[in-house]
Design an enzyme around this catalytic site. Structure first.
Site: not given
Length: 362
Positions: A207, A18, A210, A20, A22, A299, A180
């Site tokens: 996701h 996991h 969370e 990202h 970006d 993350d 998101g």
């Protein structure tokens, strides 16, 4: 909470599920790419100051505010050249941190403002990952990096992104994800995409659990068929009598554990978004002790100022984890990867186990 990793921790082989794309740029790269495309809204043009700004801004206690920091990194990732560079540097940085296998996710739909087509985005990132793998192999142990294509929960492109996963699954794309803000955007909004992926025998994670609780996890698993849960910390809400000495699992938590559904846990990020209070009290340790299939993840390395080595060191320093615990979580992650079975076994037997054996014998 510093978590400066020791040489021993850095040397350990790591598996990352996991992360990202970006959320892991080098600050200097953000500045350079922004300058090349004429983006002038960065809060700083000094790499050190910009890195500090990202970390401080992400320390909000809110997932929604945390996500706002991505405006700047995404803005810099709107050309094929920029995407290739970011992807290649991602692989190099992970390899330098001892990662031997990684699945790095990104949302192709967020990289179209410069005129690129979805296919051009995917191909540019794939090219960057392959270049990064080659460059890393020249410097040390091999690393395998595969992409997860993410659809944004609030948008309507999930089926289109799911089709890209199938189109490129023989070219470095391992699976699908949605991401998101969770509240107000349940995974069942994207049920058509998940049903398509299942018909095509394609892998996906979601996701869930969370910023939103058990209903998000329940929908992700029972309606959508998620193979893994991104984060999943709120599964603790289904522990009955927690801390009383007479603790029991609710039906959903028991199902997650019994089915060995992997939890992609990201301790530092969860503290920043308010999903956990501290490393010492983060649910990952309680879930490890209860024998859920937990995995350790970063993350967003830029926003959290972190790495796999730092996340592991924090768990050792503040939550009492041992090298044996880290080994167990790493094997969990490799078992749970969206990668062919025999190749998963080869990485476990040839890289992960020997690496931890050396650490335990030292």
């Amino acid at each position: 909470m510093t978590g400066d990793p020791s040489r021993e921790i850095i040397a350990l082989p790591k598996v990352l599920l996991h992360d990202h794309l970006d959320g892991g740029l080098r600050p200097s790269t953000v500045i350079d790419l922004a300058d090349r495309i004429g983006y002038t809204d960065l809060p700083s043009n000094d790499a050190v100051d910009l890195g500090t700004w990202f970390r401080d801004s992400a320390d909000s206690g809110s997932l929604e505010r945390y996500l706002e920091t991505f405006e700047h990194t995404v803005a810099a990732m709107q050309t094929q050249e920029g995407l290739r560079r970011v992807a290649a540097e991602c692989v190099q940085d992970l390899a330098a941190d001892g990662v031997v296998y990684a699945e790095v996710r990104y949302a192709p739909e967020q990289h179209l403002s410069g005129g690129l087509a979805l296919e051009q985005v995917v191909e540019a990132v794939n090219d960057g990952f392959r270049a990064g793998e080659r460059q890393a192999a020249e410097a040390g142990p091999r690393i395998v990096v595969r992409a997860l294509l993410t659809a944004m929960r609030h948008a309507a492109k999930s089926t289109e992104i799911a089709r890209l996963v199938v189109q490129y699954r023989d070219h470095g794309v391992a699976g699908f994800d949605i991401a998101g803000a969770e509240a107000g955007f349940p995974p069942t909004r994207h049920l058509d995409a998940f049903e398509y992926l299942r018909r095509e025998n394609a892998h996906f994670t979601i996701h869930a659990g969370e910023a939103f609780g058990l209903p998000s996890i329940w929908e992700a698993i029972q309606w959508c068929g998620a193979e893994r849960l991104g984060h999943g910390v709120r599964i603790m809400d289904d522990f009955v009598g927690l801390g009383t000495g007479d603790e029991k699992l609710g039906l959903l938590a028991a199902y997650v554990r019994d089915r060995r559904i992997p939890l992609e846990m990201c301790p530092s990020s969860n503290i920043q978004t308010g999903a956990a209070r501290s490393i010492a009290t983060h649910p990952i340790t309680h879930l490890k002790d209860a024998r859920f299939r937990v995995t350790i993840n970063t993350d967003n390395r830029l926003m959290s100022g972190t790495s796999m080595s730092r996340e592991m060191q924090l768990l050792v320093d503040e939550a009492g984890w041992t090298i044996e615990d880290l080994r167990w979580a790493t094997i969990n992650a490799m078992k749970s990867a969206f990668y062919p079975f025999e190749q998963r076994l080869a990485i476990i037997e040839e890289l992960v186990k020997p690496g931890y054996d050396r650490a335990l014998e030292a």
